[in-house]
Design an enzyme around this catalytic site. Structure first.
Site, short mmCIF file in Angstrom:
data_model
loop_
_atom_site.label_atom_id
_atom_site.label_comp_id
_atom_site.label_asym_id
_atom_site.label_seq_id
_atom_site.Cartn_x
_atom_site.Cartn_y
_atom_site.Cartn_z
N GLU A 1 0.86 -1.18 0.00
CA GLU A 1 0.00 0.00 0.00
C GLU A 1 0.90 1.23 0.00
OE1 GLU A 1 -3.88 1.68 -0.11
OE2 GLU A 1 -3.17 -0.38 -0.36
N GLU B 1 -0.53 9.53 -5.71
CA GLU B 1 0.59 8.59 -5.70
C GLU B 1 0.86 8.05 -7.11
OE1 GLU B 1 -1.28 7.91 -1.43
OE2 GLU B 1 -1.44 6.25 -2.86
N ASP C 1 -7.36 2.78 2.66
CA ASP C 1 -6.99 1.50 3.27
C ASP C 1 -8.19 0.56 3.34
OD1 ASP C 1 -4.27 2.39 3.89
OD2 ASP C 1 -5.27 3.72 5.30
#
Length: 447
Positions: A247, A278, A431
């Protein structure tokens, strides 16, 4: 990984169900305590006023904090930064922790994913991270922490949230999001990596989740390279057939990101989870497609996202000519999700990406089911599947929200997200999405 396989019982728009799997081992690295509160109210309490926003790769002062927060709140974008001054950070953290509206939660990408898995009573989770007394108290009973991971003091991360349309003088947030900062040295040094590796033989996990690589931004280049080599060595010790999910999180150090991509970390893992910030930063750091794009303008273009995901799997993913295990990427942004997989290695992608979209809506609104009065659709109604090739044009069908397309041995599953209009909490959504997607994914035995 047959114990993680889920049987898709039914799939209707944003509704998925899964047959509960038997007990499964799950290991993760990276943990802290999240202190969640209003960013505007905290900065006001610190005596700060909004000026011109400016991004800082690292925070050194209260003024840097104010400028970075203003920069990202103005964009409605998520970000995470390291605060270098220990004393100043602890002073701010004390004010934040004692703030009347502050809430304390389990934090750290891996711990949050583990906590999500542990909500299923049939799953057992091994968490190797710096676990202090407050975090230990917050963890689910199904989360096992080895004694070597326990420490006397918690690592705190400050989560400064803001709502869509929230104003601070002339500043106005276009979207609800959060700004995260910390002075976290334990996770930054990945101090629990050796504990994690030594625990694997006894715990025998069916899935491993790794995170916290972004926390190394506060370390020297020499340390970063040395630790990443040790991470790769540790992953190689994991039994063949056990998937490893990495992750990612917000980063500013292009050299560190490039090293993560090229120094065998990507080929060593099986699956990636990441958001739009990201993804673009990854492409910029490793000279990927659309790397000249400085930032996203509104909802990320699906064709651009698809091109970058395809490039990652083609350049660094599993193939007959490359020693790589990477075969799955779960991309999530506010308006939509894409699950990209190398053909022949994963199944049940439709249910997995739909489950991720569902949990994004329910967790943000803090509801058990999707409340249609509290959500809106922000995904594009039509889009191109590529901006570099002659991609196809897709027009969304509300009755079949998951769209599938293929490109040279890579399958893409796209679904829009019903976005919560008044989110209760934004931190940890990525998450939860990654955890839910992993829970519903099926990995083929020959992986």
């Amino acid at each position: 990984m047959k114990s993680l396989r889920c049987v898709r019982l039914f799939v209707t728009p944003w509704t998925v169900a899964c047959q509960a799997p038997p007990s499964v081992g799950f290991s993760s690295v990276n943990a802290c305590v999240d202190v969640v509160l209003s960013g505007v109210k905290l900065l006001q309490a610190l005596g700060l006023s909004p000026g011109n926003g400016k991004d800082h790769s690292e925070l050194h002062s209260r003024n840097d904090l104010e400028e970075a927060f203003v920069h990202f709140m103005g964009k409605g974008a998520a970000a995470e930064r390291f605060f270098s001054d220990k004393e100043t950070f602890h002073d701010i953290a004390q004010v934040a922790s004692e703030f009347p509206e502050a809430q304390h939660y389990v934090g750290g990408n891996a711990a949050l994913i583990g906590q999500k898995f542990a909500a299923n009573s049939d799953l057992k989770v091994l968490l190797c991270g710096p676990v202090g007394p407050k975090l230990h108290e917050l963890l689910d009973d199904n989360v096992f922490v080895p004694p070597e991971s326990l420490q006397e003091v918690d690592e705190f991360h400050l989560i400064l949230e803001y709502q869509a349309g929230e104003e601070w003088d002339q500043l106005k947030a276009p979207h609800a999001n959060r700004f995260i900062f910390s002075h976290d040295l334990s996770n930054g040094a990945m101090n629990m990596l050796e504990v994690f590796v030594s625990s694997l033989e006894e715990f025998q996990p069916d899935l491993v989740v790794l995170s916290g690589l972004h926390m190394m931004e506060g370390q020297s280049k020499e340390f970063q390279r040395k630790r990443l080599l040790e991470v790769v060595t540790s992953i190689s010790d994991i039994p063949t057939g056990v998937p490893v999910h990495l992750e990612l999180a917000s980063m500013t150090n292009k050299e560190l990101m490039s090293t993560i991509v090229h120094q065998q970390v990507f080929p060593a893992v099986t699956s990636l989870g990441l958001n739009e910030q990201e993804l673009l930063f990854l492409s910029q750091s490793a000279s990927g497609p659309h790397s000249s794009l400085s930032s996203w303008n509104g909802v990320p273009d699906v064709g651009v996202v698809s091109d970058i995901l395809f490039w990652i799997l083609k350049e660094h993913g599993k193939s007959e000519s490359r020693a790589s295990d990477l075969s799955r990427i779960h991309f999530h942004t506010l308006a939509y999700h894409i699950l990209a997989t190398v053909d022949g290695h994963w199944a049940n992608q439709l249910a997995a990406v739909a489950a991720g979209a569902r949990v994004a809506a329910t967790q943000a609104c803090a509801t058990e089911t999707i409340d249609t009065r509290r959500v809106s659709l922000k995904a594009p109604h039509e889009f191109m599947t590529s901006r570099l090739e002659a991609g196809s044009r897709v027009v969304l069908n509300p009755n079949e929200p998951v769209v599938e397309w293929h490109r040279e041995g890579v399958s893409f599953h796209f679904t829009p997200v019903l976005v919560c209009k008044d989110p209760v909490r934004t931190v940890g959504l990525g998450d939860a999405i990654s955890a839910e997607g992993l829970f519903y994914s099926e990995v083929h035995p020959h992986l």
